[in-house]
Design a protein around this motif. Structure first.
Motif, mmCIF file in Angstrom:
data_model
loop_
_atom_site.group_PDB
_atom_site.id
_atom_site.type_symbol
_atom_site.label_atom_id
_atom_site.label_comp_id
_atom_site.label_asym_id
_atom_site.label_seq_id
_atom_site.Cartn_x
_atom_site.Cartn_y
_atom_site.Cartn_z
ATOM 1 N N VAL A 128 0.904 -1.154 -0.119
ATOM 2 C CA VAL A 128 -0.050 -0.086 -0.037
ATOM 3 C C VAL A 128 0.873 1.546 -0.193
ATOM 4 C CG1 VAL A 128 -1.881 1.148 1.347
ATOM 5 C CG2 VAL A 128 -1.698 -1.205 1.109
ATOM 6 N N PHE A 129 0.596 2.119 -1.051
ATOM 7 C CA PHE A 129 1.564 3.275 -1.056
ATOM 8 C C PHE A 129 0.554 4.633 -1.108
ATOM 9 C CE2 PHE A 129 3.805 0.058 -2.899
ATOM 10 C CZ PHE A 129 5.234 0.260 -2.564
ATOM 11 N N ASP A 130 0.958 5.576 -0.737
ATOM 12 C CA ASP A 130 0.089 6.704 -0.610
ATOM 13 C C ASP A 130 0.639 7.745 -2.119
ATOM 14 O OD1 ASP A 130 -1.284 6.625 1.925
ATOM 15 O OD2 ASP A 130 0.639 7.007 2.920
ATOM 16 N N ARG B 43 15.974 -2.583 -0.246
ATOM 17 C CA ARG B 43 14.638 -1.901 -0.135
ATOM 18 C C ARG B 43 14.633 -0.300 0.798
ATOM 19 N NH1 ARG B 43 10.239 -5.298 1.973
ATOM 20 N NH2 ARG B 43 11.402 -7.063 1.308
ATOM 21 N N GLU B 44 15.683 -0.425 1.406
ATOM 22 C CA GLU B 44 15.889 0.766 2.337
ATOM 23 C C GLU B 44 16.155 1.794 1.546
ATOM 24 O OE1 GLU B 44 17.241 -2.136 2.917
ATOM 25 O OE2 GLU B 44 16.199 -2.829 4.802
ATOM 26 N N THR B 45 16.841 1.945 0.389
ATOM 27 C CA THR B 45 16.928 3.006 -0.460
ATOM 28 C C THR B 45 16.122 3.122 -1.601
ATOM 29 O OG1 THR B 45 18.832 1.632 -1.838
ATOM 30 C CG2 THR B 45 19.520 2.780 0.215
ATOM 31 N N PRO C 43 11.930 4.572 -0.168
ATOM 32 C CA PRO C 43 12.134 6.181 0.058
ATOM 33 C C PRO C 43 11.878 7.013 -1.358
ATOM 34 C CG PRO C 43 13.670 5.484 1.646
ATOM 35 C CD PRO C 43 13.416 4.215 0.528
ATOM 36 N N GLU C 44 12.572 6.635 -2.278
ATOM 37 C CA GLU C 44 12.442 6.988 -3.635
ATOM 38 C C GLU C 44 11.302 6.882 -4.351
ATOM 39 O OE1 GLU C 44 14.757 8.978 -5.435
ATOM 40 O OE2 GLU C 44 16.161 8.737 -3.737
ATOM 41 N N LEU C 45 10.675 5.660 -4.485
ATOM 42 C CA LEU C 45 9.432 5.438 -4.920
ATOM 43 C C LEU C 45 8.313 6.233 -4.070
ATOM 44 C CD1 LEU C 45 9.810 1.500 -5.469
ATOM 45 C CD2 LEU C 45 10.394 3.566 -7.046
ATOM 46 N N THR C 46 8.255 6.206 -2.693
ATOM 47 C CA THR C 46 7.312 6.827 -2.017
ATOM 48 C C THR C 46 7.398 8.027 -2.328
ATOM 49 O OG1 THR C 46 7.859 5.357 0.077
ATOM 50 C CG2 THR C 46 6.853 7.368 0.562
ATOM 51 N N ARG C 47 8.174 9.008 -2.436
ATOM 52 C CA ARG C 47 8.418 10.070 -2.959
ATOM 53 C C ARG C 47 7.631 10.393 -4.133
ATOM 54 N NH1 ARG C 47 12.913 11.331 -0.990
ATOM 55 N NH2 ARG C 47 14.284 10.727 -2.827
#
Length: 395
Positions: A233-235, A280-282, A285-289
């Motif tokens: 799930v992503f916003d 996934r940690e790097t 955050p790119e995808l979420t932004r």
């Protein structure tokens, strides 16, 4: 359609449901959904425990009870009386399948254990559901879904529904159907034993095997996937959505066509799913932004064009009232004499045979509504005998 089983797979099969709460009733409901005649035995006063759980429907039902007792008929019998035990023994001679979840040894004390009943009906398929292995040291320990979820290595936050109970019920139904098929060859029934703990461990699936392989509990990822990235799930800018990027080609299209970041597709840290999982940690955050800077409708349109599975996050009521659910006949309205509208919602069985969904032949029953009819038709009890049993509190 009520009561009509013509053309249904288990038409002619008779089931005695002596179970309570969830796992046992779920397995018996599956059999009823597929066309079996299911007689549910309940206490004359309190009935199944779940008649007092959750949102009230009418005078004797609740949403919880109704969710696991469609396509059954309820009769009330006090099993603590000799007459009540005799009724079950007599019914057991006329049936194909019995489901029970008494505590270990409880059925035998009542004279309705497998050995006792199969002596009179060798074709009987008898399913016992318990918390733990009935041949092990914890046989007498009561079992509850939440306890088993905790012991089976689940996260501290339990599933929203009692998943272990539900899977145990489905496993039990599968075993019963296998025994029914085998009986065609052998002419004899079987004693099936199901344990919540066993089924709880089985549904850990790849998590369980990973725990054994890495020598510790796997990390917890919440809505994300332990093996697939990005997945979860992503916003978006205006609301949540689900995105499941299942392979490397999809990931490349996702980067180039959805979030317009071809640099991520070409980054050596993310070219394979295993690498994306490690990094996934790097990556996340790119995808979420990027996702958070775009409206949901635009993202869904791009994801669909790119052939990437996706969807909006809907509330439960919204999902049940959606065109997908209503057009598919997944929610039915059944007649009810004690509701303001005269009906109550009942979910439909999920199976389709030859394009036709299995029907709701009986709404979840009011307590004891079929006692007289079943005992008269199945055992030939006279009106006088029924009145006598009722006066004694047996039914």
């Amino acid at each position: 359609m009520q009561g009509d089983t013509q053309g249904l797979p288990l038409s002619g099969v008779r089931v005695l449901d002596l179970s309570r709460v969830l796992a046992g009733p779920w397995s018996a409901m599956v059999l009823g959904d597929l066309g079996a005649e299911v007689i549910k035995i309940e206490h004359p006063e309190r009935g199944d425990d779940t008649r007092d759980w959750g949102v009230r429907v009418g005078q004797t039902e609740t949403a919880y009870f109704n969710s696991v007792n469609r396509n059954k008929r309820s009769i009330t019998v006090d099993l603590q009386t000799p007459e009540g035990q005799q009724i079950v023994r007599e019914l057991a001679k006329t049936i194909d399948i019995l489901v029970q979840n008494f505590r270990f040894g409880g059925a035998e004390k009542l004279g309705i254990g497998y050995e006792q009943l199969s002596a009179e009906n060798p074709r009987l398929i008898y399913c016992s559901i318990s918390g733990y292995d009935r041949t092990g040291p914890e046989a007498e320990r009561p079992g509850y879904d939440l306890v088993v979820q905790g012991e089976a290595g689940q996260a501290p936050l339990k599933f929203g529904v009692a998943a272990v109970d539900l899977f145990t019920g489905m496993y039990a139904a599968q075993a019963i159907l296998a025994a029914l098929y085998e009986r065609q060859r052998t002419g004899r029934g079987r004693h099936i034993e199901m344990a919540l703990f066993d089924c709880g461990l089985m549904i850990t699936a790849y998590y369980g095997l990973e725990a054994l392989l890495i020598g510790e509990d796997p990390p917890r990822y919440g809505n994300a996937h332990p093996s697939i990235v990005p997945y979860g799930v992503f916003d978006a800018a205006d609301g949540p959505l689900v995105i499941t990027v299942g392979n490397n080609a999809q990931f490349e299209r996702f980067c180039r066509e959805v979030i317009e970041r071809p640099d991520l597709a070409g980054d050596g840290r993310y070219t394979t799913n295993i690498l994306r999982g490690r990094n996934r940690e790097t990556l996340l955050p790119e995808l979420t932004r990027e996702l958070g800077s775009r409206p949901r409708r635009l993202l869904l349109e791009r994801l669909a064009r790119a052939g990437i599975p996706c969807g909006e996050v809907a509330g439960l009521r919204e999902a049940l009232l959606s065109p997908r659910a209503t057009q598919g006949g997944l929610v039915t309205q059944q007649p009810h004499p004690h509701t303001e509208s005269g009906t109550t919602p009942v979910l439909a069985p999920p199976w389709r045979f030859d394009g036709e969904r299995m029907p709701v032949r009986y709404a979840p029953p009011q307590l004891g509504e079929a006692t007289q009819a079943v005992l008269q038709s199945a055992l030939g009890y006279s009106a006088e005998k029924l009145a006598e049993l009722k006066d004694k509190g047996v039914i």
